[in-house]
Design a protein around this motif. Structure first.
Motif, mmCIF file in Angstrom:
data_model
loop_
_atom_site.group_PDB
_atom_site.id
_atom_site.type_symbol
_atom_site.label_atom_id
_atom_site.label_comp_id
_atom_site.label_asym_id
_atom_site.label_seq_id
_atom_site.Cartn_x
_atom_site.Cartn_y
_atom_site.Cartn_z
ATOM 1 N N PHE A 191 -21.822 -3.779 5.613
ATOM 2 C CA PHE A 191 -20.593 -3.129 6.074
ATOM 3 C C PHE A 191 -19.430 -3.399 5.123
ATOM 4 N N GLU A 192 -19.758 -3.682 3.863
ATOM 5 C CA GLU A 192 -18.717 -3.993 2.880
ATOM 6 C C GLU A 192 -17.742 -2.830 2.697
ATOM 7 N N ALA A 193 -18.244 -1.607 2.747
ATOM 8 C CA ALA A 193 -17.369 -0.441 2.559
ATOM 9 C C ALA A 193 -16.369 -0.316 3.704
ATOM 10 N N ALA A 194 -16.806 -0.562 4.926
ATOM 11 C CA ALA A 194 -15.900 -0.487 6.073
ATOM 12 C C ALA A 194 -14.825 -1.569 5.964
ATOM 13 N N LEU A 195 -15.239 -2.780 5.614
ATOM 14 C CA LEU A 195 -14.256 -3.855 5.423
ATOM 15 C C LEU A 195 -13.334 -3.515 4.264
ATOM 16 N N GLY A 196 -13.903 -2.931 3.201
ATOM 17 C CA GLY A 196 -13.093 -2.530 2.047
ATOM 18 C C GLY A 196 -12.005 -1.536 2.419
ATOM 19 N N ASN A 197 -12.295 -0.626 3.344
ATOM 20 C CA ASN A 197 -11.266 0.312 3.808
ATOM 21 C C ASN A 197 -10.118 -0.433 4.470
ATOM 22 N N HIS A 198 -10.442 -1.391 5.317
ATOM 23 C CA HIS A 198 -9.389 -2.159 5.990
ATOM 24 C C HIS A 198 -8.560 -2.959 4.991
ATOM 25 N N ILE A 199 -9.213 -3.505 3.979
ATOM 26 C CA ILE A 199 -8.479 -4.250 2.944
ATOM 27 C C ILE A 199 -7.574 -3.297 2.177
ATOM 28 N N LEU A 200 -8.075 -2.125 1.817
ATOM 29 C CA LEU A 200 -7.261 -1.131 1.115
ATOM 30 C C LEU A 200 -6.052 -0.728 1.956
ATOM 31 N N TRP A 201 -6.283 -0.417 3.227
ATOM 32 C CA TRP A 201 -5.167 -0.025 4.093
ATOM 33 C C TRP A 201 -4.164 -1.164 4.218
ATOM 34 N N GLY A 202 -4.651 -2.380 4.365
ATOM 35 C CA GLY A 202 -3.755 -3.530 4.448
ATOM 36 C C GLY A 202 -2.917 -3.665 3.193
ATOM 37 N N PHE A 203 -3.536 -3.484 2.032
ATOM 38 C CA PHE A 203 -2.811 -3.558 0.773
ATOM 39 C C PHE A 203 -1.751 -2.457 0.690
ATOM 40 N N MET A 204 -2.124 -1.244 1.071
ATOM 41 C CA MET A 204 -1.176 -0.127 1.039
ATOM 42 C C MET A 204 0.015 -0.408 1.965
ATOM 43 N N LEU A 205 -0.268 -0.968 3.121
ATOM 44 C CA LEU A 205 0.806 -1.282 4.066
ATOM 45 C C LEU A 205 1.696 -2.399 3.532
ATOM 46 N N LEU A 206 1.117 -3.370 2.832
ATOM 47 C CA LEU A 206 1.922 -4.418 2.201
ATOM 48 C C LEU A 206 2.853 -3.829 1.145
ATOM 49 N N VAL A 207 2.355 -2.861 0.378
ATOM 50 C CA VAL A 207 3.193 -2.202 -0.632
ATOM 51 C C VAL A 207 4.398 -1.540 0.040
ATOM 52 N N ILE A 208 4.166 -0.858 1.151
ATOM 53 C CA ILE A 208 5.276 -0.205 1.861
ATOM 54 C C ILE A 208 6.234 -1.251 2.414
ATOM 55 N N MET A 209 5.702 -2.354 2.938
ATOM 56 C CA MET A 209 6.592 -3.412 3.454
ATOM 57 C C MET A 209 7.466 -3.979 2.343
ATOM 58 N N VAL A 210 6.895 -4.202 1.164
ATOM 59 C CA VAL A 210 7.642 -4.826 0.069
ATOM 60 C C VAL A 210 8.608 -3.844 -0.589
ATOM 61 N N PHE A 211 8.153 -2.621 -0.882
ATOM 62 C CA PHE A 211 8.981 -1.664 -1.609
ATOM 63 C C PHE A 211 9.779 -0.740 -0.702
ATOM 64 N N GLY A 212 9.461 -0.713 0.579
ATOM 65 C CA GLY A 212 10.121 0.203 1.494
ATOM 66 C C GLY A 212 9.479 1.575 1.429
ATOM 67 N N PRO A 213 9.957 2.507 2.252
ATOM 68 C CA PRO A 213 9.321 3.826 2.330
ATOM 69 C C PRO A 213 9.692 4.772 1.189
ATOM 70 N N GLY A 214 10.635 4.398 0.329
ATOM 71 C CA GLY A 214 11.024 5.256 -0.796
ATOM 72 C C GLY A 214 12.189 6.174 -0.458
ATOM 73 N N ARG A 215 12.590 6.938 -1.467
ATOM 74 C CA ARG A 215 13.752 7.827 -1.305
ATOM 75 C C ARG A 215 13.461 9.023 -0.413
ATOM 76 N N ILE A 216 12.189 9.389 -0.266
ATOM 77 C CA ILE A 216 11.834 10.535 0.579
ATOM 78 C C ILE A 216 11.505 9.982 1.968
ATOM 79 N N SER A 217 12.550 9.583 2.669
ATOM 80 C CA SER A 217 12.377 8.962 3.986
ATOM 81 C C SER A 217 13.681 9.066 4.763
ATOM 82 N N LEU A 218 13.566 8.963 6.070
ATOM 83 C CA LEU A 218 14.782 8.939 6.893
ATOM 84 C C LEU A 218 15.569 7.655 6.656
ATOM 85 N N ASP A 219 14.885 6.564 6.349
ATOM 86 C CA ASP A 219 15.600 5.323 6.028
ATOM 87 C C ASP A 219 16.554 5.536 4.860
ATOM 88 N N ALA A 220 16.064 6.162 3.778
ATOM 89 C CA ALA A 220 16.896 6.400 2.600
ATOM 90 C C ALA A 220 18.024 7.378 2.925
#
Length: 167
Positions: free
Chosen positions: A128-157
């Protein structure tokens, strides 16, 4: 010029040209940051929305899974099912809109982490390495958003720009 010698001067010219080219490339990439963050928000949000919608639309099956398969620590299965489904449907809305984007990323990250913890007997099993790999990828992507924010194309900006305008 004499301190470097002819060879040193040529190397410095090459480095100067490479630095200028790299800086131009960096400026181009900087312009793409907000598009990449937008795509990341939508991609990872969609993964959780699909899962939440499946849980919601097959509620009896979802309750059975939380009772028999998913082992959420400290929560009764029915409450865990409601919280997991609401998390998978609710937090992505913040990601899509870029409204309180870091909060949406954090909430989705926690839902993702709980999914791995609750279903660890499968996700950590061989094959089930691929399934776990998806969760790790999603977690990494979410960490990127937490650190860098949602970007200029967002209601926050947009809200930040609006608040910065003089009255």
């Amino acid at each position: 010029m004499l301190a470097y010698g002819a060879r040193g001067y040529a190397i410095m010219n090459i480095l100067s040209g490479l630095t200028a080219a790299h800086n131009g490339f960096a400026r181009l990439m900087d312009r793409l940051q907000s598009l990449l963050l937008l795509a990341t928000r939508f991609y990872v949000g969609w993964q959780f929305t699909k899962s939440g919608w499946l849980k919601y639309s097959s509620w009896e099956t979802t309750l059975g899974l939380f009772r028999d398969e998913y082992h959420v620590p400290l929560l009764p299965p029915q409450l865990a099912a409601v919280m997991g489904t609401c998390g998978e449907l609710g937090f992505p809305l913040f990601l899509y809109l870029g409204l309180f984007g870091r909060f949406g990323a954090l909430g989705t990250f926690l839902v993702n982490a709980m999914a791995v913890i609750s279903y660890r007997q499968v996700l950590l099993a061989e094959g089930f390495e691929a399934a776990l790999g998806n969760h790790i990828l999603w977690g990494f992507m979410l960490l990127v958003i937490m650190v860098f924010g949602p970007g200029r194309i967002s209601l926050d900006a947009w809200l930040e720009r609006r608040a910065a305008r003089p009255s």
